[in-house]
Write a protein that holds these residues in place. Structure first.
Motif: not given
Length: 340
Positions: A67-75, A82-84, A138-143, A261-270
């Motif tokens: 999950l975090a690998a894909g999140m890296t591209f977005v960030i 937030l939808s992952v 904003p991507s925050f709202i959309v996701t 549940i909560g996985y998106e926050l762990n991915a962002i944190a990583a």
């Protein structure tokens, strides 16, 4: 003459020092932090430095790493997804539903489930990116909206129940352990990281991802359209959510509408702990892998030390905030070094 030699020597020393600082501010600095944490828990926590414990850690970081690998591209382009977590849940129930369908042979069901899971994630990820760019939202709202949509769809598809009875070959592959310490799902995560690393480092697409995060307007003025690349990174994030869903099924053999549940926050944190800047343009997918390792090592080490379950999120939360603060100082220091 001697004065010139001394100046040249001093300049070389400064140059070497600057290089060392630059390296420590990137992946090496995060890796050093991981080594220090590993050393601390190995010396203080019973049974931490054992093959069985490292096997457990590798199993537990696999999903978050993908999950975090894909999140890296977005960030890296200055966005957030937030939808992952909900996409993962939706993809698990879609994949599990296909795999238990008696109309398919086990191998047909596995292949179709993988394609459907990754396809669903990629399509919904592309929808996220398209909406963000079409209406400049904003991507925050959309996701955040997609989080709820995908969560609801997962409940509808699964009829609000877990799905079991996956094909035995699929279950057997999920239980494989290579060289006595590396579970199959961890190796899948490593392959995803390596592909992401290659794309970001050696392709034109990867260079534009960094360029957009650094200065989107400059990319636009150079004759390239950032919109396509930004939609693409959200598609990649959705795709990795689909892959993570299959890893989840391999690990737990259950499709669940509440799986992510909560996985998106762990991915962002990583991603953040791994050194990728929230403002975009700086970071690496290797650092993200190290960040995922730090999160899980902290959690496992604290557990072995007998820390209360209420203490673990406090420590991990403090580490995340510290990583963001350090990112701010790192950015300033890097700018100073670049002006020398």
């Amino acid at each position: 003459m001697s004065a010139n030699i001394e100046k040249q020597t001093e300049a070389k020393e400064v140059s070497v020092w600057d290089k060392l600082v630059r390296i420590s501010l990137k992946e090496a600095g995060v890796a050093i932090a991981l080594i220090l944490i590993l050393t601390f828990f190995s010396a203080t926590a019973p049974y931490f430095a054992t093959p069985e414990n490292f096997l457990k850690i590798f199993v537990q970081i696999a999903i978050n790493t993908v999950l975090a690998a894909g999140m890296t591209f977005v960030i890296l382009v200055g966005g957030i997804d937030l939808s992952v977590g909900s996409l993962l849940a939706l993809c698990t129930v879609i994949g599990a539903t296909i795999m238990i369908n008696p109309a398919f042979s086990p191998w047909q069901a596995i292949v179709l489930a993988c394609l459907a899971s990754m396809g669903t994630g990629a399509i919904l990820g592309a929808v996220n990116g398209w909406i963000c760019e079409k209406w400049k939202l904003p991507s925050f709202i959309v996701t955040l909206g997609m989080l709820n949509v995908a969560s609801g769809l997962a409940r509808v598809v699964s009829d609000n129940s877990t799905i079991t009875g996956l094909p035995q070959p699929f279950v057997d592959f999920g239980n494989l352990i290579f060289w006595g310490i590396f579970p199959s799902i961890f190796l899948i995560a490593i392959v995803v990281v390596l592909i992401g690393w290659f794309v970001l480092r050696y392709t034109v697409f990867g260079r534009f991802v960094f360029a957009i995060g650094t200065n989107e307007e400059a990319v636009r003025l150079s004759g390239h359209e950032p919109k396509r690349y930004k939609i693409a990174v959200f598609t990649i994030s959705g795709l990795t959510a689909g892959i993570a869903a299959m890893v989840y099924l391999l690990r737990l053999n259950v499709g669940s509408p509440v799986a992510g549940i909560g996985y998106e926050l762990n991915a962002i944190a990583a991603v953040i702990i791994g050194g990728t800047s929230l403002s975009g343009g700086k970071g690496s997918i290797v650092g993200t892998l190290v960040g995922a390792c730090i999160l899980q090592v902290l959690s496992t080490g604290l557990q072995l030390l007998g820390a209360d379950d209420n203490i673990k999120p406090i420590v991990i939360g403090a580490v995340i905030v510290l990583a963001v603060i350090l990112d701010s100082y790192r950015g300033r220091l890097m700018r100073k070094l670049e002006t020398r």
